[in-house]
Design a protein around this motif. Sequence first.
Motif, PDB file in Angstrom:
ATOM      1  N   THR A 135       0.735  -0.706  -0.133  1.00 37.42           N
ATOM      2  CA  THR A 135       0.034   0.353   0.330  1.00 37.42           C
ATOM      3  C   THR A 135       0.475   1.213   0.033  1.00 37.42           C
ATOM      4  O   THR A 135       1.709   1.232   0.660  1.00 37.42           O
ATOM      5  N   ILE A 136       1.052   2.315  -1.148  1.00 36.30           N
ATOM      6  CA  ILE A 136       1.756   3.575  -1.217  1.00 36.30           C
ATOM      7  C   ILE A 136       0.610   4.613  -0.695  1.00 36.30           C
ATOM      8  O   ILE A 136      -0.688   4.667  -1.117  1.00 36.30           O
ATOM      9  N   SER A 137       0.521   5.368   0.319  1.00 30.64           N
ATOM     10  CA  SER A 137      -0.555   6.386   0.726  1.00 30.64           C
ATOM     11  C   SER A 137       0.706   7.757   0.861  1.00 30.64           C
ATOM     12  O   SER A 137       1.792   7.677   0.856  1.00 30.64           O
ATOM     13  N   ASN A 138      -0.346   9.032   0.477  1.00 29.34           N
ATOM     14  CA  ASN A 138       0.278  10.099   0.744  1.00 29.34           C
ATOM     15  C   ASN A 138      -1.106  10.802   1.213  1.00 29.34           C
ATOM     16  O   ASN A 138      -1.710  10.620   1.027  1.00 29.34           O
ATOM     17  N   GLY A 154       3.331  20.301   5.639  1.00 33.70           N
ATOM     18  CA  GLY A 154       3.965  19.081   4.785  1.00 33.70           C
ATOM     19  C   GLY A 154       3.470  17.909   4.328  1.00 33.70           C
ATOM     20  O   GLY A 154       2.151  18.555   3.895  1.00 33.70           O
ATOM     21  N   ASN A 155       4.158  17.564   4.189  1.00 33.48           N
ATOM     22  CA  ASN A 155       3.560  15.824   3.163  1.00 33.48           C
ATOM     23  C   ASN A 155       4.236  14.719   3.816  1.00 33.48           C
ATOM     24  O   ASN A 155       5.508  14.328   4.282  1.00 33.48           O
ATOM     25  N   HIS A 156       3.003  13.708   3.975  1.00 32.67           N
ATOM     26  CA  HIS A 156       3.616  12.609   4.517  1.00 32.67           C
ATOM     27  C   HIS A 156       3.727  11.028   3.064  1.00 32.67           C
ATOM     28  O   HIS A 156       2.437  10.542   2.981  1.00 32.67           O
ATOM     29  N   LEU A 157       3.996  10.467   3.412  1.00 33.39           N
ATOM     30  CA  LEU A 157       4.515   9.735   1.957  1.00 33.39           C
ATOM     31  C   LEU A 157       5.073   8.516   2.633  1.00 33.39           C
ATOM     32  O   LEU A 157       5.989   8.179   3.469  1.00 33.39           O
ATOM     33  N   ASN A 158       3.910   7.341   2.525  1.00 33.38           N
ATOM     34  CA  ASN A 158       4.175   6.168   2.862  1.00 33.38           C
ATOM     35  C   ASN A 158       3.978   4.814   2.409  1.00 33.38           C
ATOM     36  O   ASN A 158       3.194   5.088   1.205  1.00 33.38           O
ATOM     37  N   VAL A 186       4.658 -10.723   8.642  1.00 33.79           N
ATOM     38  CA  VAL A 186       5.692 -10.161   8.514  1.00 33.79           C
ATOM     39  C   VAL A 186       5.489  -8.435   8.070  1.00 33.79           C
ATOM     40  O   VAL A 186       4.404  -8.680   6.363  1.00 33.79           O
ATOM     41  N   GLY A 187       6.013  -7.499   7.844  1.00 34.40           N
ATOM     42  CA  GLY A 187       5.461  -6.489   7.207  1.00 34.40           C
ATOM     43  C   GLY A 187       6.831  -5.314   6.880  1.00 34.40           C
ATOM     44  O   GLY A 187       8.054  -5.417   8.036  1.00 34.40           O
ATOM     45  N   LEU A 188       7.323  -4.433   5.831  1.00 35.23           N
ATOM     46  CA  LEU A 188       8.734  -4.068   6.206  1.00 35.23           C
ATOM     47  C   LEU A 188       7.629  -2.010   5.790  1.00 35.23           C
ATOM     48  O   LEU A 188       6.576  -2.527   4.817  1.00 35.23           O
ATOM     49  N   GLU A 189       8.528  -1.110   6.371  1.00 33.94           N
ATOM     50  CA  GLU A 189       7.408   0.145   5.819  1.00 33.94           C
ATOM     51  C   GLU A 189       8.694   1.386   6.143  1.00 33.94           C
ATOM     52  O   GLU A 189       9.275   1.103   6.602  1.00 33.94           O
ATOM     53  N   ALA A 190       8.096   2.225   5.185  1.00 33.40           N
ATOM     54  CA  ALA A 190       8.906   3.027   4.785  1.00 33.40           C
ATOM     55  C   ALA A 190       8.385   4.452   4.933  1.00 33.40           C
ATOM     56  O   ALA A 190       7.386   4.938   4.214  1.00 33.40           O
ATOM     57  N   ASP A 191       8.269   5.668   5.236  1.00 35.12           N
ATOM     58  CA  ASP A 191       8.015   7.083   6.003  1.00 35.12           C
ATOM     59  C   ASP A 191       9.211   7.780   5.351  1.00 35.12           C
ATOM     60  O   ASP A 191       9.504   7.945   5.719  1.00 35.12           O
ATOM     61  N   TYR A 192       8.535   8.920   4.998  1.00 34.55           N
ATOM     62  CA  TYR A 192       8.926  10.077   5.197  1.00 34.55           C
ATOM     63  C   TYR A 192       8.115  11.210   4.864  1.00 34.55           C
ATOM     64  O   TYR A 192       7.342  11.406   4.390  1.00 34.55           O
ATOM     65  N   ALA A 238      12.536   3.746   8.848  1.00 38.13           N
ATOM     66  CA  ALA A 238      12.205   2.869   8.362  1.00 38.13           C
ATOM     67  C   ALA A 238      11.699   1.639   9.254  1.00 38.13           C
ATOM     68  O   ALA A 238      12.174   1.388  10.204  1.00 38.13           O
ATOM     69  N   MET A 239      10.870   0.871   8.841  1.00 42.16           N
ATOM     70  CA  MET A 239      10.314  -0.202  10.281  1.00 42.16           C
ATOM     71  C   MET A 239       9.934  -1.172   9.370  1.00 42.16           C
ATOM     72  O   MET A 239      10.026  -2.450   8.766  1.00 42.16           O
ATOM     73  N   ALA A 240      10.924  -2.441  10.125  1.00 41.04           N
ATOM     74  CA  ALA A 240      10.206  -4.293  10.066  1.00 41.04           C
ATOM     75  C   ALA A 240       9.081  -4.332  11.419  1.00 41.04           C
ATOM     76  O   ALA A 240       8.912  -3.442  12.758  1.00 41.04           O
ATOM     77  N   LYS A 241       7.987  -4.756  10.386  1.00 35.36           N
ATOM     78  CA  LYS A 241       6.276  -4.854  11.453  1.00 35.36           C
ATOM     79  C   LYS A 241       5.976  -6.618  11.632  1.00 35.36           C
ATOM     80  O   LYS A 241       6.725  -6.787  10.484  1.00 35.36           O
ATOM     81  N   TYR A 242       5.920  -6.300  13.344  1.00 39.16           N
ATOM     82  CA  TYR A 242       4.784  -8.100  12.979  1.00 39.16           C
ATOM     83  C   TYR A 242       3.760  -7.340  13.498  1.00 39.16           C
ATOM     84  O   TYR A 242       3.546  -7.416  14.129  1.00 39.16           O
ATOM     85  N   HIS A 243       2.964  -7.759  12.714  1.00 39.55           N
ATOM     86  CA  HIS A 243       1.253  -8.341  12.954  1.00 39.55           C
ATOM     87  C   HIS A 243       0.356  -9.008  13.890  1.00 39.55           C
ATOM     88  O   HIS A 243       0.329 -10.794  13.851  1.00 39.55           O
TER      89      HIS A 243
END
Length: 279
Positions: free
Chosen positions: A123-126, A137-141, A150-156, A176-181
Amino acid sequence: MKQATLCVLLLFTTCYLGYSQGKLEKAEESLTKKEENRRNTSRSRSRDSFNSSDSEDSYLSDEFFGIFIELFLGITYYTTFESYWERDHRASYASITKYPYYNSKKGNYAYDWGDDTTVFGTTISNRFIVENQKLYGNHLNIDMRFLKRVGLEADYLQLWEDNTNFGDNSLAIFTAMAKYHRVRTERFDAWWGLGATYVDGEVKELGFTYGLGAELFFARPLSLEASFNQAFINGETVNTFNALLNYHYKRLTFSGGYEHLKIGDPDFSMFSVGVGVSF
């Protein structure tokens, strides 16, 4: 008379400079000024530790530490990952959906494998965020899920501030984050994650980050989502809290809500609106 005039000018200048300093500049200063304090504290602790070392106390501390670690691992493993009685529940084997409300009331997970499930989802969100006409500001994820849990998230996160007296200012934060659901039901899911955050601008520091989040699919096509991240930079914290109401339409998600930031000392309360797409 000259002394009185000089005092008035000095007071006016001090007030003018203090008022003109923007919130982003204050945030950068609060994060950078902690570095020297942290170094001084570290030197002081090192000297105290060297002067007060004792072999008997060290042995008792090691024994206590070992017992504490065993208890900690035994108690927290079930709550952090999965307890043995949960393994018989269908949520333990839930699969990732292609996108929420694909053809039913299911959210991010489905108990049964079918046309609405996949092995990998992105999922790409802005989102555009604003506190006032001068601070926005602007939040890109980018959020990826795989292996069911398991998941990976990158956030700017990019912030801008228009300062009338001293010009514009900006600040960028990368995470940058490694995620566990941890919770994976068809109507509710929750996660935790670990990673790193880099604060650009005048700070230019990397710090450890942890995060928590959840989403409730209470009525098609709506969901409520909340998340919290905390990064540690030079003895200070960078906190991000999001509360969103999402409207799902096929692969698109339209969101609006509230975002609260704490970057060092200053706080930012911002309105958030954006769109996301799932692949």
